[in-house]
Design a protein around this motif. Sequence first.
Motif, PDB file in Angstrom:
ATOM      1  N   SER A   1       0.816  -1.220   0.000  1.00  9.75           N
ATOM      2  CA  SER A   1       0.000   0.000   0.000  1.00  9.75           C
ATOM      3  C   SER A   1       0.850   1.272   0.000  1.00  9.75           C
ATOM      4  CB  SER A   1      -0.950   0.004   1.209  1.00  9.75           C
ATOM      5  OG  SER A   1      -0.244   0.208   2.417  1.00  9.75           O
ATOM      6  N   HIS A   2       2.165   1.135   0.115  1.00 12.00           N
ATOM      7  CA  HIS A   2       3.055   2.305   0.084  1.00 12.00           C
ATOM      8  C   HIS A   2       3.222   2.748  -1.374  1.00 12.00           C
ATOM      9  CE1 HIS A   2       6.465   4.940   0.539  1.00 12.00           C
ATOM     10  NE2 HIS A   2       6.350   4.851   1.857  1.00 12.00           N
ATOM     11  N   PRO A   3       3.051   4.035  -1.648  1.00  9.03           N
ATOM     12  CA  PRO A   3       3.119   4.503  -3.040  1.00  9.03           C
ATOM     13  C   PRO A   3       4.497   4.370  -3.700  1.00  9.03           C
ATOM     14  CG  PRO A   3       2.857   6.356  -1.528  1.00  9.03           C
ATOM     15  CD  PRO A   3       2.707   5.108  -0.724  1.00  9.03           C
ATOM     16  N   LEU A   4       5.550   4.195  -2.920  1.00  6.46           N
ATOM     17  CA  LEU A   4       6.886   4.091  -3.502  1.00  6.46           C
ATOM     18  C   LEU A   4       7.404   2.657  -3.598  1.00  6.46           C
ATOM     19  CD1 LEU A   4       8.550   7.197  -1.838  1.00  6.46           C
ATOM     20  CD2 LEU A   4       7.775   6.945  -4.211  1.00  6.46           C
ATOM     21  N   VAL A   5       6.532   1.683  -3.351  1.00  6.18           N
ATOM     22  CA  VAL A   5       6.909   0.273  -3.462  1.00  6.18           C
ATOM     23  C   VAL A   5       6.360  -0.276  -4.770  1.00  6.18           C
ATOM     24  CG1 VAL A   5       6.621  -2.022  -2.471  1.00  6.18           C
ATOM     25  CG2 VAL A   5       7.073  -0.072  -0.971  1.00  6.18           C
ATOM     26  N   ARG A   6       7.269  -0.749  -5.612  1.00  3.12           N
ATOM     27  CA  ARG A   6       6.875  -1.323  -6.903  1.00  3.12           C
ATOM     28  C   ARG A   6       6.482  -2.784  -6.756  1.00  3.12           C
ATOM     29  NH1 ARG A   6      11.193  -0.379 -10.461  1.00  3.12           N
ATOM     30  NH2 ARG A   6      12.299  -2.126  -9.585  1.00  3.12           N
ATOM     31  N   SER A   7       7.289  -3.541  -5.986  1.00  5.43           N
ATOM     32  CA  SER A   7       7.005  -4.969  -5.855  1.00  5.43           C
ATOM     33  C   SER A   7       7.426  -5.470  -4.478  1.00  5.43           C
ATOM     34  CB  SER A   7       7.730  -5.761  -6.943  1.00  5.43           C
ATOM     35  OG  SER A   7       9.131  -5.644  -6.795  1.00  5.43           O
ATOM     36  N   VAL A   8       6.731  -6.522  -4.037  1.00  3.04           N
ATOM     37  CA  VAL A   8       7.019  -7.172  -2.760  1.00  3.04           C
ATOM     38  C   VAL A   8       7.079  -8.673  -3.011  1.00  3.04           C
ATOM     39  CG1 VAL A   8       6.226  -7.597  -0.402  1.00  3.04           C
ATOM     40  CG2 VAL A   8       5.806  -5.365  -1.458  1.00  3.04           C
ATOM     41  N   LEU A   9       8.156  -9.281  -2.559  1.00  3.59           N
ATOM     42  CA  LEU A   9       8.311 -10.724  -2.646  1.00  3.59           C
ATOM     43  C   LEU A   9       8.528 -11.228  -1.225  1.00  3.59           C
ATOM     44  CD1 LEU A   9       8.485 -13.112  -4.607  1.00  3.59           C
ATOM     45  CD2 LEU A   9      10.935 -12.709  -4.748  1.00  3.59           C
ATOM     46  N   THR A  10       7.822 -12.290  -0.840  1.00  7.88           N
ATOM     47  CA  THR A  10       7.892 -12.771   0.541  1.00  7.88           C
ATOM     48  C   THR A  10       8.486 -14.168   0.626  1.00  7.88           C
ATOM     49  OG1 THR A  10       5.643 -13.667   0.472  1.00  7.88           O
ATOM     50  CG2 THR A  10       5.891 -11.384   1.222  1.00  7.88           C
ATOM     51  N   PHE A  11       9.129 -14.420   1.774  1.00  2.00           N
ATOM     52  CA  PHE A  11       9.716 -15.725   2.058  1.00  2.00           C
ATOM     53  C   PHE A  11       9.464 -16.089   3.501  1.00  2.00           C
ATOM     54  CE2 PHE A  11      12.191 -14.148  -1.479  1.00  2.00           C
ATOM     55  CZ  PHE A  11      12.365 -15.261  -2.277  1.00  2.00           C
ATOM     56  N   GLU A  12       8.911 -17.288   3.737  1.00  2.00           N
ATOM     57  CA  GLU A  12       8.786 -17.823   5.093  1.00  2.00           C
ATOM     58  C   GLU A  12      10.053 -18.561   5.485  1.00  2.00           C
ATOM     59  OE1 GLU A  12       5.263 -19.798   6.965  1.00  2.00           O
ATOM     60  OE2 GLU A  12       4.323 -19.251   5.054  1.00  2.00           O
ATOM     61  N   ASP A  13      10.748 -19.113   4.529  1.00  2.00           N
ATOM     62  CA  ASP A  13      11.953 -19.889   4.776  1.00  2.00           C
ATOM     63  C   ASP A  13      13.188 -19.007   4.581  1.00  2.00           C
ATOM     64  OD1 ASP A  13      14.298 -21.638   3.629  1.00  2.00           O
ATOM     65  OD2 ASP A  13      13.013 -23.006   4.773  1.00  2.00           O
ATOM     66  N   SER A  14      13.981 -18.874   5.635  1.00  2.00           N
ATOM     67  CA  SER A  14      15.143 -17.983   5.568  1.00  2.00           C
ATOM     68  C   SER A  14      16.189 -18.463   4.562  1.00  2.00           C
ATOM     69  CB  SER A  14      15.765 -17.820   6.954  1.00  2.00           C
ATOM     70  OG  SER A  14      16.184 -19.065   7.477  1.00  2.00           O
ATOM     71  N   TYR A  15      16.311 -19.767   4.376  1.00  2.00           N
ATOM     72  CA  TYR A  15      17.290 -20.271   3.409  1.00  2.00           C
ATOM     73  C   TYR A  15      16.871 -19.972   1.967  1.00  2.00           C
ATOM     74  CZ  TYR A  15      19.531 -22.523   7.349  1.00  2.00           C
ATOM     75  OH  TYR A  15      20.165 -22.742   8.543  1.00  2.00           O
ATOM     76  N   ASP A  16      15.589 -20.085   1.669  1.00  2.00           N
ATOM     77  CA  ASP A  16      15.104 -19.706   0.336  1.00  2.00           C
ATOM     78  C   ASP A  16      15.353 -18.221   0.089  1.00  2.00           C
ATOM     79  OD1 ASP A  16      14.222 -22.291  -0.145  1.00  2.00           O
ATOM     80  OD2 ASP A  16      12.120 -21.844   0.301  1.00  2.00           O
ATOM     81  N   ALA A  17      15.103 -17.410   1.106  1.00  2.00           N
ATOM     82  CA  ALA A  17      15.340 -15.962   0.983  1.00  2.00           C
ATOM     83  C   ALA A  17      16.814 -15.678   0.756  1.00  2.00           C
ATOM     84  CB  ALA A  17      14.843 -15.242   2.233  1.00  2.00           C
TER      85      ALA A  17
END
Length: 125
Positions: A24-40
Motif C-alpha cells: 500500500s506504500h506509493p513508492l513500493v513497486r514490488s514485494v516478494l515474501t519468504f517464510e523460509d530464511s534459506y530460500d530468501a
Amino acid sequence: MKLELIIVDDSALWLSLAEKLAKSHPLVRSVLTFEDSYDAWVHIQLAKPQVVMADIEMPGMNGFSFLEMFGNRMPFISSSTKQEFEVIARELGCVDFISKPFTKSELHNSIDLVYNRIYGRKVSA
C-alpha cells in the motif's frame, strides 16, 4: 523510482500483514515474501533486491545473520517482538527497526527512511 522489497518472516501471519502494508506504500513497486530464511538467502544472493525486511527471530538463519551477510550491500529493515534487539540490529547496519506489532504508519515510515537512504532525498508528502 519505486522500490523492490523482499520480506522474510517465519510467521505466515506477520508475513502476510507486512506484505499487505508494504504494497500500500506509493513508492513500493514490488514485494516478494519468504517464510523460509534459506530460500530468501538464495534469492537475495541471486536477485540483489533493493531492500530487505527481515524478522530477527527465525529458525535457521535469523535476522542478525542476514544483516551480517548483506547489511553492508543493501538497506535492511529489521523487525522483532523484542525491543532489546534494536541496538544489535542497528549496530549490524539496519536502516530501521520496527517492533511487532507494527502499524501501517510505522512500516511506511521505515520504507521512507530506506528510500531516502537509497536515493538521497526525502519522500515528499
